[in-house]
Design a protein around this motif. Structure first.
Motif, PDB file in Angstrom:
ATOM      1  N   TYR A 226      88.571  46.748  43.625  1.00 16.24           N
ATOM      2  CA  TYR A 226      87.782  47.535  42.669  1.00 16.24           C
ATOM      3  C   TYR A 226      88.468  48.878  42.427  1.00 16.24           C
ATOM      4  O   TYR A 226      88.931  49.523  43.361  1.00 16.24           O
ATOM      5  N   PHE A 227      88.520  49.274  41.177  1.00 18.91           N
ATOM      6  CA  PHE A 227      89.040  50.594  40.820  1.00 18.91           C
ATOM      7  C   PHE A 227      87.863  51.505  40.485  1.00 18.91           C
ATOM      8  O   PHE A 227      86.853  51.041  39.956  1.00 18.91           O
ATOM      9  N   ASN A 228      88.009  52.789  40.798  1.00 21.35           N
ATOM     10  CA  ASN A 228      86.927  53.703  40.429  1.00 21.35           C
ATOM     11  C   ASN A 228      87.029  54.063  38.942  1.00 21.35           C
ATOM     12  O   ASN A 228      87.984  53.666  38.257  1.00 21.35           O
ATOM     13  N   ALA A 229      86.043  54.804  38.462  1.00 19.72           N
ATOM     14  CA  ALA A 229      85.964  55.091  37.021  1.00 19.72           C
ATOM     15  C   ALA A 229      87.186  55.873  36.545  1.00 19.72           C
ATOM     16  O   ALA A 229      87.717  55.625  35.449  1.00 19.72           O
ATOM     17  N   GLU A 230      87.658  56.800  37.389  1.00 22.45           N
ATOM     18  CA  GLU A 230      88.808  57.627  37.000  1.00 22.45           C
ATOM     19  C   GLU A 230      90.072  56.769  36.892  1.00 22.45           C
ATOM     20  O   GLU A 230      90.824  56.865  35.915  1.00 22.45           O
ATOM     21  N   GLN A 231      90.276  55.910  37.899  1.00 20.91           N
ATOM     22  CA  GLN A 231      91.459  55.025  37.873  1.00 20.91           C
ATOM     23  C   GLN A 231      91.374  54.067  36.675  1.00 20.91           C
ATOM     24  O   GLN A 231      92.371  53.820  35.995  1.00 20.91           O
ATOM     25  N   THR A 232      90.161  53.575  36.432  1.00 20.05           N
ATOM     26  CA  THR A 232      89.980  52.631  35.322  1.00 20.05           C
ATOM     27  C   THR A 232      90.330  53.287  34.003  1.00 20.05           C
ATOM     28  O   THR A 232      91.048  52.704  33.172  1.00 20.05           O
ATOM     29  N   THR A 384      74.470  45.923  40.964  1.00 14.36           N
ATOM     30  CA  THR A 384      75.463  46.934  41.332  1.00 14.36           C
ATOM     31  C   THR A 384      76.902  46.427  41.181  1.00 14.36           C
ATOM     32  O   THR A 384      77.846  47.204  41.233  1.00 14.36           O
ATOM     33  N   GLN A 404      85.507  44.072  33.917  1.00 12.71           N
ATOM     34  CA  GLN A 404      85.012  45.452  34.013  1.00 12.71           C
ATOM     35  C   GLN A 404      83.507  45.430  34.094  1.00 12.71           C
ATOM     36  O   GLN A 404      82.860  44.650  33.373  1.00 12.71           O
ATOM     37  N   LYS A 408      84.066  50.180  35.397  1.00 11.38           N
ATOM     38  CA  LYS A 408      85.044  50.084  36.496  1.00 11.38           C
ATOM     39  C   LYS A 408      85.761  48.739  36.449  1.00 11.38           C
ATOM     40  O   LYS A 408      85.120  47.690  36.346  1.00 11.38           O
ATOM     41  N   SER A 410      87.759  45.589  37.828  1.00  6.76           N
ATOM     42  CA  SER A 410      87.834  44.823  39.081  1.00  6.76           C
ATOM     43  C   SER A 410      88.842  43.689  38.918  1.00  6.76           C
ATOM     44  O   SER A 410      89.066  43.205  37.807  1.00  6.76           O
TER      45      SER A 410
END
Lengths: 445, 80
Positions: A226-232, A384, A404, A408, A410
């Motif tokens: 999983y990538f966080n919102a910033e990385q995404t 979630t 996504q 985020k 994934s």
């Protein structure tokens, strides 16, 4: 003429040409000694699920889509779903262990459901499983791929969440057949000829594979990244910058090709070939729900091209634009129609094998895109996260599914063990993260 | 040559879904309505074939493909 048995009031719903592709693949997976083309779409839920309301909704679901309760039946050369009018199976499981090991137990339960083998003619084509835990509940929809595609599985969840269930009525026909019957016989022949050319073009280069493939039983494993919102948002900006808005999926494919080269392929031939489904549904359309409505496209690149990041993305974009310009995206539809009259053995080998005899696809790939639900609440629990699982053939024994959710990104790595090891998947994952975020130097440097 | 009518027909029957085509406004957001990257490429090929224009990939930006009106403007720009 459109297949009238596809209409929902007939107790026998014939497989459409796209379903038949997945039936042949199911047959291949079973021939490899595995459980068949079981797929999973799971919701991670926070809070208690209102079981009474959910179970009532399953009754409504089955009433609305009677062929969800059916068994695969063969009539001559025709396969179809014969309604049995039983309740859609719903199972409850409870994760064991303390809080630290509970998530792992839930994950293992998920995998054991997907890996469970049942003969296709007696297996329920679809069931639901609730895997309870103290931190999180997982609701899994497991289905046999010939019944419906991943977009259809998402639509079943949309249906359960909807306040207007009548939207999910009608157009219960095959989009592949609809398009085929729109063409004259002459056009179908012309398009089939294009398909043959497309196939020859792909088969001119032999595909690399992450495994030589083994005989015997394999088990599906899955690692989720999983990538966080910033990385995404950084990755999506990189994708737009590198390939433009029109080719975002190609950014994932190109990065994956380079990551596979970095991790090393067990069988190195000429090129990496990535087949992927192209869905004929209109995005966001509520119907059709049942059935598969996909054709196949390929992205392929030889080693020298993959090894230079800039040239790789130029190559993939050009290849894709040419494919669409020449109408090759529809060129397998007439062949899928012909495939319905082939034996599953013959059809399966044609779908998988190159003219040289090797496996055509180096890896299975899907870009599921942004998953949006009409509500964050699912029968009292908050959604979630989502997870995707699919059993696959050996080789290639490795599938990478991008998606996504809530902004985020994934990645679900689905792979067969012992063909593919956790260590190798971790190597791919590490290289892929670098590629997506563009923090890795050129392979040739 | 009328661009909007065939373009609307193509976009709203092939690329995005709406319950009532006649109620879908020419300024409504196509990306929000579900048009994906494959849809954008399909749209470019359709426009090139139907309207005899060349739409460079480098100009595929949200502002060019955001709505039916934006698409018409983009195509007309290249017809000049």
């Amino acid at each position: 003429m459109i297949d009238r048995t596809a209409l929902s009031d007939n107790p026998f719903r014939r497989l459409n040409p796209s379903d038949q592709v997945l039936l042949a693949i199911d047959h291949e997976i079973r021939n490899d000694g595995n459980a068949g083309s079981n797929c999973g779409f799971a919701l991670e839920l926070e809070g208690e699920l209102d079981l009474v309301a959910f179970q009532q909704s399953l009754i409504d679901l089955q009433t609305h889509f009677p062929s969800l309760s059916s068994r695969l039946e063969q009539r001559g050369k025709t396969f179809g779903w014969q309604r049995i009018d039983e309740a859609i199976p719903f199972y409850q499981h409870t994760a064991r262990g303390d809080k630290s090991s509970e998530a792992d137990d839930q994950h293992q339960t998920l995998l054991s459901i997907i890996n469970k083998a049942e003969p296709i003619k007696t297996a329920a084509p679809l069931d639901f499983h609730l895997i309870k835990g103290s931190q999180c509940n997982i609701l899994l929809l497991r289905w046999l791929h010939p019944l419906l595609d991943a977009r259809g599985a998402k639509l079943l969840f949309d249906y359960l969440l909807s306040n207007n269930r009548s939207r999910y009525t009608g157009k219960d026909i095959s989009l592949v057949e609809q398009r085929l019957y729109h063409w004259s016989w002459w056009e179908r022949l012309k398009i089939a000829w294009l398909g043959r050319q497309y196939n020859n073009q792909i088969d001119a280069l032999n595909s690399d594979l992450p495994t030589a493939g083994s005989v015997g039983k394999q088990q599906l494993q899955c690692i989720n990244q999983y990538f966080n919102a910033e990385q995404t948002s950084l990755i999506m900006a990189k994708a737009t910058e590198t390939v433009g808005m029109g080719y975002k999926s190609l950014y994932f494919i190109g990065c994956l090709m380079r990551a596979l080269r970095t991790a090393g392929m067990a069988v190195e031939n000429d090129a990496i070939c990535v087949p992927y489904a192209f869905n004929l549904r209109q995005p966001n359309a509520p119907v059709p729900v049942l059935g598969n409505h996909v054709s196949i496209l390929f992205s392929q690149a030889p080693h020298a091209v993959i090894d230079n990041r800039e040239s790789l993305f130029k190559h993939l974009c050009k290849q894709y634009a040419q494919t669409i310009r020449r109408g090759l995206d529809y060129s397998f539809l007439p062949w899928m129609w012909v495939g319905r009259w082939m034996s599953l053995e013959k059809y399966g080998s044609i779908l998988r094998q190159q003219k040289s005899g090797g496996e055509r696809g180096s890896v299975w790939f899907s870009d599921i895109g942004e998953m949006r639900f009409s509500s964050e609440q699912f029968f009292g629990a908050r959604i979630t996260g989502v997870r995707h699982l699919c059993l696959l053939t050996s080789p290639p024994s490795f599938a990478v599914l991008f998606g996504q959710f809530q902004g985020k990104l994934s990645i679900a790595y689905n792979f067969l063990q012992p063909d593919i090891s956790n260590e190798w998947v971790n190597k791919v994952d590490s290289a892929l993260q670098h590629e997506l975020l563009d923090t890795k130097d050129d392979l040739t440097n | 040559m009328d661009i909007k009518t065939p373009l609307r027909q193509f976009v709203l029957t092939e690329l995005v879904y709406c319950d009532d085509i006649n109620n879908f406004g020419d300024t409504e957001d196509l990306l929000e309505a579900g048009m994906d990257s494959m849809g954008i490429m399909r749209l470019i090929m359709f426009a090139e074939r139907e309207f005899k224009v060349t739409l460079p990939d480098t100009e595929v930006e949200p502002d060019s493909v955001r709505s039916i009106n934006a698409l018409v403007g983009w195509i007309e720009e290249h017809k000049k």
